[in-house]
Scaffold this motif. Structure first.
Motif, PDB file in Angstrom:
ATOM      1  N   MET A   1       0.846  -1.181   0.000  1.00  0.00           N
ATOM      2  CA  MET A   1       0.000   0.000   0.000  1.00  0.00           C
ATOM      3  C   MET A   1       0.892   1.244   0.000  1.00  0.00           C
ATOM      4  SD  MET A   1      -3.102   0.944   2.586  1.00  0.00           S
ATOM      5  CE  MET A   1      -4.181  -0.360   2.057  1.00  0.00           C
ATOM      6  N   GLY A   5      -2.402   6.139  -0.048  1.00  0.00           N
ATOM      7  CA  GLY A   5      -3.505   5.271   0.365  1.00  0.00           C
ATOM      8  C   GLY A   5      -3.636   5.254   1.876  1.00  0.00           C
ATOM      9  N   LEU A   6      -2.504   5.209   2.562  1.00  0.00           N
ATOM     10  CA  LEU A   6      -2.504   5.237   4.029  1.00  0.00           C
ATOM     11  C   LEU A   6      -3.047   6.560   4.548  1.00  0.00           C
ATOM     12  CD1 LEU A   6       0.889   3.502   4.898  1.00  0.00           C
ATOM     13  CD2 LEU A   6      -1.412   2.637   5.335  1.00  0.00           C
ATOM     14  N   LYS A   8      -5.199   8.533   3.056  1.00  0.00           N
ATOM     15  CA  LYS A   8      -6.643   8.557   2.829  1.00  0.00           C
ATOM     16  C   LYS A   8      -7.362   7.726   3.881  1.00  0.00           C
ATOM     17  CE  LYS A   8      -6.781   9.566  -2.074  1.00  0.00           C
ATOM     18  NZ  LYS A   8      -7.221   9.130  -3.408  1.00  0.00           N
ATOM     19  N   GLN A   9      -6.792   6.567   4.226  1.00  0.00           N
ATOM     20  CA  GLN A   9      -7.392   5.726   5.257  1.00  0.00           C
ATOM     21  C   GLN A   9      -7.391   6.437   6.603  1.00  0.00           C
ATOM     22  OE1 GLN A   9      -5.350   1.916   5.239  1.00  0.00           O
ATOM     23  NE2 GLN A   9      -7.246   0.957   4.538  1.00  0.00           N
ATOM     24  N   ALA A  12     -10.084   9.064   6.593  1.00  0.00           N
ATOM     25  CA  ALA A  12     -11.399   8.444   6.703  1.00  0.00           C
ATOM     26  C   ALA A  12     -11.655   8.007   8.143  1.00  0.00           C
ATOM     27  CB  ALA A  12     -11.513   7.263   5.746  1.00  0.00           C
ATOM     28  N   MET A  13     -10.654   7.439   8.796  1.00  0.00           N
ATOM     29  CA  MET A  13     -10.782   6.997  10.184  1.00  0.00           C
ATOM     30  C   MET A  13     -11.014   8.200  11.099  1.00  0.00           C
ATOM     31  SD  MET A  13     -11.039   4.893  12.590  1.00  0.00           S
ATOM     32  CE  MET A  13     -10.669   3.327  11.882  1.00  0.00           C
ATOM     33  N   THR A  93     -14.166   0.038  14.039  1.00  0.00           N
ATOM     34  CA  THR A  93     -12.817  -0.458  13.741  1.00  0.00           C
ATOM     35  C   THR A  93     -12.812  -1.865  13.159  1.00  0.00           C
ATOM     36  OG1 THR A  93     -12.530  -1.258  16.015  1.00  0.00           O
ATOM     37  CG2 THR A  93     -11.772   0.991  15.520  1.00  0.00           C
ATOM     38  N   LEU A  96     -10.097  -3.255  10.614  1.00  0.00           N
ATOM     39  CA  LEU A  96      -8.859  -2.470  10.600  1.00  0.00           C
ATOM     40  C   LEU A  96      -7.701  -3.304  11.122  1.00  0.00           C
ATOM     41  CD1 LEU A  96      -9.852   1.045  11.976  1.00  0.00           C
ATOM     42  CD2 LEU A  96      -9.250   0.444   9.657  1.00  0.00           C
TER      43      LEU A  96
END
Length: 106
Positions: A1, A5-6, A8-9, A12-13, A93, A96
């Motif tokens: 990844m 991408g990290l 964006k995650q 989002a979290m 979670t 995750l």
């Protein structure tokens, strides 16, 4: 990844955590003691919203009993609030890749 991408995650979290905080303000639980003669309603975040006492408990000579019942009802409500918050956190979670034992603040 990749790093984007990290990122964006993570964003989002962060938004999901903010949404959860707002949701927890609306979740109410009620704790009770003395067979329901004392009840406390609070949010899942721990804000006390109401306290109800059976009028038969308002005896001056039994002040300590009433105080103990209030503490017990608060403790019961707090445990229920923490459980409700934890359940919602687990839903958030789910899936995750968190390290074992890691708890997210809420």
């Amino acid at each position: 990844m990749d790093i984007m991408g990290l990122m964006k995650q993570a964003q989002a979290m962060q938004q999901k955590m903010a949404d959860l905080q707002s949701e927890l303000d609306g979740v109410q639980v009620t704790g009770a003691s003395g067979g329901g003669s004392v009840s406390v309603t609070m949010t899942a975040k721990g804000d006390v919203k109401a306290l109800t006492l059976d009028p038969s408990l308002l005896v001056p000579d039994e002040k300590e009993i009433l105080e103990d019942l209030i503490v017990a009802a608060l403790t019961d409500a707090k445990a229920k609030a923490e459980r409700a918050a934890q359940e919602r956190m687990q839903e958030l979670t789910k899936g995750l890749p968190l390290p074992p034992g890691m708890k997210l603040p809420f």
